[in-house]
Write a protein that holds these residues in place. Structure first.
Motif, PDB file in Angstrom:
ATOM      1  N   GLN A   1       0.859  -1.187   0.000  1.00 54.56           N
ATOM      2  CA  GLN A   1       0.000   0.000   0.000  1.00 54.56           C
ATOM      3  C   GLN A   1       0.898   1.241   0.000  1.00 54.56           C
ATOM      4  O   GLN A   1       1.701   1.422   0.924  1.00 54.56           O
ATOM      5  CB  GLN A   1      -0.870   0.037   1.271  1.00 54.56           C
TER       6      GLN A   1
ATOM      7  N   GLY B   1       1.077   5.651  -0.854  1.00 57.38           N
ATOM      8  CA  GLY B   1       0.361   6.896  -1.068  1.00 57.38           C
ATOM      9  C   GLY B   1       1.250   7.928  -1.734  1.00 57.38           C
ATOM     10  O   GLY B   1       2.419   8.078  -1.378  1.00 57.38           O
TER      11      GLY B   1
ATOM     12  N   ARG C   1      -2.436   4.798  -3.914  1.00 58.84           N
ATOM     13  CA  ARG C   1      -3.503   5.645  -3.398  1.00 58.84           C
ATOM     14  C   ARG C   1      -3.148   7.111  -3.598  1.00 58.84           C
ATOM     15  O   ARG C   1      -2.046   7.538  -3.233  1.00 58.84           O
ATOM     16  CB  ARG C   1      -3.721   5.351  -1.910  1.00 58.84           C
TER      17      ARG C   1
ATOM     18  N   VAL D   1      -6.919   3.745  -5.692  1.00 55.69           N
ATOM     19  CA  VAL D   1      -7.783   4.404  -4.714  1.00 55.69           C
ATOM     20  C   VAL D   1      -7.546   5.909  -4.805  1.00 55.69           C
ATOM     21  O   VAL D   1      -6.391   6.343  -4.861  1.00 55.69           O
ATOM     22  CB  VAL D   1      -7.459   3.944  -3.266  1.00 55.69           C
TER      23      VAL D   1
ATOM     24  N   GLU E   1      -8.364   9.137  -2.541  1.00 57.66           N
ATOM     25  CA  GLU E   1      -8.849   9.423  -1.187  1.00 57.66           C
ATOM     26  C   GLU E   1      -9.334  10.856  -1.016  1.00 57.66           C
ATOM     27  O   GLU E   1      -9.735  11.241   0.069  1.00 57.66           O
ATOM     28  CB  GLU E   1      -7.721   9.172  -0.158  1.00 57.66           C
TER      29      GLU E   1
END
Ligand SMILES: *Cc1c(COP(=O)(O)O)cnc(C)c1O
Length: 223
Positions: free
Chosen positions: A56, A58, A82, A101, A103
């Motif tokens: 994961q 970001g 993300r 994703v 956000e």
């Protein structure tokens, strides 16, 4: 002579702190995902984390992610990327192609453009609504008072699936009341994912129900 701490040493420490915070809160540690925030960090320093099992990540800029991630994704197809920074409507098409994703859904015009581009590209990008939980003029996000209406608009008018909420609380204040407020907005809207908590406050966030914590400098050092 001691050897200097590496990104992987710091990662291990952050993972241990996440597990401990989850257990202290009576939660299953596997219910809290660590999102490694790799903004400004070159691919050469991201690779060892991928090799260590992190999946994961970001990023806060579409352009930077477009330069860094296609190659990494080719090597690690199961990673989740993300977008955690503001998104301009003219970059939505690129963002939908790049990110798993997003956000930072925070205004009707952006939500509408996401609906259009996701349909056009045939993408099922996962979406979180960003709430400006401290109602700070310099921060993005819908205000807490507008959150229910905006979520309803995304779901009912645009047929978007919203999976959760994200926030960045004010700095230099106790974050817990803001995290609790985000959790209550999520609960009353039937949302189960909460992206909250960064280097300075992820343990508080886990205590209040975070399902994703976004950690940069505790892993990579100060930017
Ligand atoms: C940079 C950033 C983070 C990570 O911040 P650290 O304090 O370095 O952990 C988390 N969330 C967002 C939205 C960010 O921009």
């Amino acid at each position: 002579m001691s050897t200097p701490e590496t990104d992987l040493d710091r990662l291990t420490h952050v993972q241990a702190r996440i597990r401990r915070a989850a257990r202290d809160a009576g939660r299953d540690p596997t219910d809290v995902e660590l999102v490694c925030v790799s903004k400004t960090i070159p691919a050469s320093r991201v690779e060892p984390l991928l090799a260590a099992g992190c999946r994961q990540f970001g990023e806060n800029r579409v352009q930077e992610a477009a330069e860094k991630w296609p190659k990494l994704r080719a090597a690690f197809p199961d990673l989740t990327l993300r977008l955690i920074g503001p998104l301009q409507t003219n970059k939505v098409r690129d963002a939908v192609r790049l990110f798993d994703v997003i956000e930072t859904v925070d205004r009707p015009k952006l939500a509408a453009e996401l609906a259009t581009q996701m349909a056009r590209e045939g993408m099922k990008t996962r979406l979180l609504v960003q709430v400006n939980i401290g109602e700070e003029p310099q921060k993005a996000g819908v205000s807490p008072a507008e959150a229910d209406g905006f979520i309803r608009h995304c779901r009912e008018d645009l047929r978007l699936q919203i999976e959760g909420l994200m926030c960045i609380p004010p700095v230099d204040q106790l974050a817990s009341p803001y995290f609790a407020q985000l959790a209550s907005i999520a609960a009353r809207n039937g949302l189960h994912r909460l992206s909250m908590g960064m280097t300075s406050d992820f343990e508080q966030a886990i205590k209040l129900g975070a399902t994703e914590v976004r950690v940069g400098s505790a892993i990579f050092g100060a930017r």
